[in-house]
Design a protein around this motif. Structure first.
Motif, PDB file in Angstrom:
ATOM      1  N   LYS A 107      -9.423   2.787   3.051  1.00 46.48           N
ATOM      2  CA  LYS A 107      -8.264   3.545   3.509  1.00 46.48           C
ATOM      3  C   LYS A 107      -7.092   2.636   3.832  1.00 46.48           C
ATOM      4  O   LYS A 107      -5.944   2.924   3.472  1.00 46.48           O
ATOM      5  CB  LYS A 107      -8.653   4.360   4.746  1.00 46.48           C
ATOM      6  N   ASP A 108      -7.363   1.517   4.535  1.00 46.52           N
ATOM      7  CA  ASP A 108      -6.277   0.658   5.013  1.00 46.52           C
ATOM      8  C   ASP A 108      -5.832  -0.367   3.987  1.00 46.52           C
ATOM      9  O   ASP A 108      -4.657  -0.745   3.960  1.00 46.52           O
ATOM     10  CB  ASP A 108      -6.713  -0.072   6.294  1.00 46.52           C
ATOM     11  N   ILE A 109      -6.740  -0.850   3.133  1.00 49.51           N
ATOM     12  CA  ILE A 109      -6.413  -1.983   2.267  1.00 49.51           C
ATOM     13  C   ILE A 109      -6.278  -1.564   0.814  1.00 49.51           C
ATOM     14  O   ILE A 109      -5.258  -1.818   0.167  1.00 49.51           O
ATOM     15  CB  ILE A 109      -7.478  -3.089   2.409  1.00 49.51           C
ATOM     16  N   LEU A 110      -7.303  -0.889   0.277  1.00 53.72           N
ATOM     17  CA  LEU A 110      -7.314  -0.619  -1.158  1.00 53.72           C
ATOM     18  C   LEU A 110      -6.167   0.290  -1.576  1.00 53.72           C
ATOM     19  O   LEU A 110      -5.558   0.101  -2.626  1.00 53.72           O
ATOM     20  CB  LEU A 110      -8.660   0.010  -1.560  1.00 53.72           C
ATOM     21  N   LYS A 111      -5.840   1.306  -0.737  1.00 48.94           N
ATOM     22  CA  LYS A 111      -4.730   2.183  -1.091  1.00 48.94           C
ATOM     23  C   LYS A 111      -3.415   1.423  -1.091  1.00 48.94           C
ATOM     24  O   LYS A 111      -2.582   1.595  -1.973  1.00 48.94           O
ATOM     25  CB  LYS A 111      -4.669   3.359  -0.107  1.00 48.94           C
ATOM     26  N   THR A 123      -1.557  -9.082  -0.049  1.00 47.78           N
ATOM     27  CA  THR A 123      -2.396 -10.259   0.217  1.00 47.78           C
ATOM     28  C   THR A 123      -2.446 -10.565   1.705  1.00 47.78           C
ATOM     29  O   THR A 123      -3.516 -10.849   2.270  1.00 47.78           O
ATOM     30  CB  THR A 123      -1.845 -11.461  -0.560  1.00 47.78           C
ATOM     31  N   GLN A 124      -1.303 -10.506   2.363  1.00 47.80           N
ATOM     32  CA  GLN A 124      -1.279 -10.749   3.805  1.00 47.80           C
ATOM     33  C   GLN A 124      -2.092  -9.708   4.551  1.00 47.80           C
ATOM     34  O   GLN A 124      -2.784 -10.033   5.533  1.00 47.80           O
ATOM     35  CB  GLN A 124       0.169 -10.744   4.295  1.00 47.80           C
ATOM     36  N   LYS A 125      -2.055  -8.468   4.101  1.00 49.60           N
ATOM     37  CA  LYS A 125      -2.828  -7.426   4.764  1.00 49.60           C
ATOM     38  C   LYS A 125      -4.321  -7.672   4.608  1.00 49.60           C
ATOM     39  O   LYS A 125      -5.093  -7.496   5.556  1.00 49.60           O
ATOM     40  CB  LYS A 125      -2.448  -6.064   4.180  1.00 49.60           C
ATOM     41  N   VAL A 126      -4.754  -8.087   3.426  1.00 51.68           N
ATOM     42  CA  VAL A 126      -6.173  -8.399   3.206  1.00 51.68           C
ATOM     43  C   VAL A 126      -6.603  -9.578   4.080  1.00 51.68           C
ATOM     44  O   VAL A 126      -7.666  -9.557   4.716  1.00 51.68           O
ATOM     45  CB  VAL A 126      -6.429  -8.693   1.716  1.00 51.68           C
ATOM     46  N   MET A 127      -5.776 -10.629   4.139  1.00 49.95           N
ATOM     47  CA  MET A 127      -6.106 -11.792   4.965  1.00 49.95           C
ATOM     48  C   MET A 127      -6.170 -11.409   6.433  1.00 49.95           C
ATOM     49  O   MET A 127      -7.059 -11.859   7.176  1.00 49.95           O
ATOM     50  CB  MET A 127      -5.055 -12.890   4.750  1.00 49.95           C
TER      51      MET A 127
END
Length: 332
Positions: A107-111, A123-127
């Protein structure tokens, strides 16, 4: 039973070897059997059996050992069962946590990544998500370490109390065992009831989690709709400001038009139409003036043509004079 009891009492290295444990040939076995039969016939009168009290003590001892062994096996089985139940419960909790983490990650990352693929923000959000996960795991590890230390301290205390009880010589009797057995059964019933309540709470928690996820998705859609409405509100606001400016301009134009209209109405109210004969005379006079204008225009054209002819003649005369003046000095 007597052989088993005898083997328990006598050390293994001091026992006489059994026939099954000896590695001898078939002829030697037959020879030993023949000797045993002859000796049993000779010493049949010498053999004395166990008394009833000895048999009773032997059976009672064997029964006590069997009960103790059964209790020990049951305790081990209950401990193993509790251990496996704890493992299963831990696996279920872990599975629920993994599913929740997967759902939150999707919900938070893949979308976000699917919308902003290849951007630095994704990328920053995944890190940041990975760093938060590592931080939560470090906190959980610290909590479990503290809990492990606390349980080790409690274990040491319990072992110390057990050692003190063994040193004092406190022993449990059959009545105490029966009481503990009843209490254990009651505790097992309580544990079973608590497990059922825990299962119900897990089901309720799962349903609550599903409802929470549904509301989260609704909230996400509502937030997106709110952002779209905010953008549309700004566009409408800009359009309204533009319309207000145009309205002010139109009002100014209307005021100017009203003033001009008022002025024209005033002129129209002050206007007086001339009489018919005066109008006819002015019309005839205008027509005569137009004819006079055309006549004078024609005269002007004729005069211009005459002027052009005079200019040509003058130019010719001027050229002739210049030629004469050029010739006269040459004659001298």
């Amino acid at each position: 039973m007597f052989e088993k009891y005898y083997n328990k009492l006598e050390p293994r290295d001091q026992r006489p070897p059994r026939l099954s444990e000896m590695k001898i040939s078939g002829a030697e076995i037959a020879q030993l059997r023949g000797r045993r039969r002859s000796k049993s016939r000779i010493s049949l009168e010498r053999v004395t059996g166990l008394s009833v009290d000895q048999k009773f003590k032997l059976v009672q001892k064997e029964l006590d050992d069997t009960k103790s062994e059964i209790r020990h096996i049951r305790a081990n089985a209950e401990r193993d069962l509790q251990h496996h139940e704890a493992i299963v419960e831990e696996a279920e909790i872990r599975c629920t946590e993994v599913q929740r983490e997967v759902h939150e990650f999707e919900k938070d990352i893949l979308k976000t990544i699917s919308k902003k693929k290849g951007s630095i923000l994704a990328t920053q959000k995944v890190m940041k998500y990975i760093e938060d996960m590592n931080r939560r795991r470090d906190n959980m590890k610290d909590k479990l370490c503290l809990k492990n230390v606390f349980l080790k301290v409690q274990r040491k205390k319990m072992l110390l109390q057990l050692r003190q009880k063994e040193e004092v010589g406190e022993a449990l009797h059959d009545v105490d065992f029966q009481q503990l057995k009843i209490e254990n059964a009651q505790f097992l019933e309580t544990i079973e009831a608590r497990n059922q309540e825990l299962i119900q709470l897990k089901l309720v928690s799962g349903n609550t989690l599903q409802i929470l996820n549904a509301y989260k998705s609704k909230l996400h859609r509502a937030m997106e709709m709110s952002l779209n409405l905010d953008k549309e509100f700004l566009l409408r606001k800009e359009l309204l400001e533009k319309v207000e400016k145009e309205t002010l301009q139109v009002e100014e134009d209307r005021a100017k038009a009203m003033a001009l209209n008022k002025q024209l109405r005033k002129q129209l109210s002050e206007f007086r139409a001339p009489q018919v004969m005066m109008y006819v005379r002015e019309k005839i006079r205008n027509r005569d003036l137009e004819k006079t204008i055309r006549m004078w225009e024609r005269k002007v054209e004729i005069a211009e043509m005459s002027l052009k002819g005079y200019r040509k003649a003058w130019n010719k005369m001027k050229i002739t004079n210049e030629q004469l003046q050029a010739i006269c000095p040459a004659g001298k």
